[in-house]
Motif scaffolding. Sequence first.
Motif, PDB file in Angstrom:
ATOM      1  N   UNK A 125       3.511   0.365  -3.059  1.00  0.00           N
ATOM      2  CA  UNK A 125       4.240   0.209  -1.804  1.00  0.00           C
ATOM      3  C   UNK A 125       3.317   0.704  -0.700  1.00  0.00           C
ATOM      4  N   UNK A 126       2.935  -0.203   0.206  1.00  0.00           N
ATOM      5  CA  UNK A 126       1.969   0.137   1.250  1.00  0.00           C
ATOM      6  C   UNK A 126       2.606   0.149   2.632  1.00  0.00           C
ATOM      7  N   UNK A 127       2.141   1.063   3.449  1.00  0.00           N
ATOM      8  CA  UNK A 127       2.499   1.095   4.864  1.00  0.00           C
ATOM      9  C   UNK A 127       1.210   0.922   5.652  1.00  0.00           C
ATOM     10  N   UNK A 128       1.083  -0.218   6.333  1.00  0.00           N
ATOM     11  CA  UNK A 128      -0.170  -0.568   7.024  1.00  0.00           C
ATOM     12  C   UNK A 128      -1.360  -0.420   6.071  1.00  0.00           C
ATOM     13  N   UNK A 129      -1.204  -0.991   4.873  1.00  0.00           N
ATOM     14  CA  UNK A 129      -2.231  -1.029   3.833  1.00  0.00           C
ATOM     15  C   UNK A 129      -2.565   0.332   3.216  1.00  0.00           C
ATOM     16  N   UNK A 131      -1.240   3.214   0.669  1.00  0.00           N
ATOM     17  CA  UNK A 131      -0.238   3.360  -0.391  1.00  0.00           C
ATOM     18  C   UNK A 131       0.654   4.588  -0.226  1.00  0.00           C
ATOM     19  N   UNK A 132       1.956   4.357  -0.405  1.00  0.00           N
ATOM     20  CA  UNK A 132       2.943   5.437  -0.381  1.00  0.00           C
ATOM     21  C   UNK A 132       3.414   5.792  -1.788  1.00  0.00           C
ATOM     22  N   UNK A 133       3.405   4.791  -2.674  1.00  0.00           N
ATOM     23  CA  UNK A 133       3.914   4.998  -4.028  1.00  0.00           C
ATOM     24  C   UNK A 133       3.415   3.890  -4.940  1.00  0.00           C
ATOM     25  N   UNK A 134       3.437   4.192  -6.240  1.00  0.00           N
ATOM     26  CA  UNK A 134       3.058   3.224  -7.267  1.00  0.00           C
ATOM     27  C   UNK A 134       4.145   3.182  -8.342  1.00  0.00           C
ATOM     28  N   UNK A 135       4.321   2.006  -8.931  1.00  0.00           N
ATOM     29  CA  UNK A 135       5.265   1.858 -10.040  1.00  0.00           C
ATOM     30  C   UNK A 135       4.626   1.006 -11.133  1.00  0.00           C
ATOM     31  N   UNK A 136       4.863   1.410 -12.364  1.00  0.00           N
ATOM     32  CA  UNK A 136       4.372   0.713 -13.550  1.00  0.00           C
ATOM     33  C   UNK A 136       5.566   0.025 -14.197  1.00  0.00           C
ATOM     34  N   UNK A 137       5.510  -1.290 -14.295  1.00  0.00           N
ATOM     35  CA  UNK A 137       6.591  -2.108 -14.842  1.00  0.00           C
ATOM     36  C   UNK A 137       6.167  -2.724 -16.171  1.00  0.00           C
ATOM     37  N   UNK A 138       7.053  -2.673 -17.159  1.00  0.00           N
ATOM     38  CA  UNK A 138       6.890  -3.416 -18.408  1.00  0.00           C
ATOM     39  C   UNK A 138       7.962  -4.500 -18.408  1.00  0.00           C
TER      40      UNK A 138
END
Length: 239
Positions: A125-129, A131-138
């Motif tokens: 999740x980026x704000x003006x490029x 990163x604020x957070x990351x998520x790993x999805x399966x």
Amino acid sequence: ATENTVNKFSEVLEFKRVDICSPDFVVNLINIKDSDDYLKDLSKNTRSQINRSLKLLTQQGSIELKQAITRTEKNLYLKEISKIHIKKWGNTQFGSGFSNPIFTKFHSDNLHADIEGEHCRLYSLNLDNKPLAYVYIIKNTEKWYFYLSAIKNNRDNKVKIGLVIHTLLINEAINNGANCYSFLAGEARYKRSMSNTPVSLQELVCFYRPTAFPLCREKLRAIKRQILSLYSDFIKSSK
């Protein structure tokens, strides 16, 4: 394990124990058209927190949910996730899996082997490029499973980064034709508030044959539980 699976094993192996029992939270996406449609299923308070967070973020800049596609991007995301995850969980009781190089290599290999992102994905999740957070999805064709997240500290406690990134990911899952977004097992307030189905239970059930060693081990486990229970009662009574 599902009840049907447990029953099938029970027909063959009589002896079993439940090692883990945890609530499971799921978002049913059947007949959900988009994230706005999904938000209608949530409580007024949760919906308000999500909308307020989105509004505050958009006032600060342009927000974007970005998937890691290239090998370089995947390596970068995984490196950042590892750093944040170890900082948050490294000194806790169970620690961070990313402190284990075997754990890290396993997920790195999986992400790089799945070139098209059909089974596992990393999102930022980026704000003006930035990163604020990351998520790993399966994932598979029908279901998306939230495996883990790494969220950077935000000075504004009115901005719920976790709620925002999950809302955007749920919308992404809808656009990809998924009918379910699962938060997997583990009690957490945000999971409960973002789920639109009744809570269910996930269990890790261990089956074993009634030979001498397993039976002895289970007896010792039972004695240990009794001792811990007595100790707990003693501590409570002495306060």
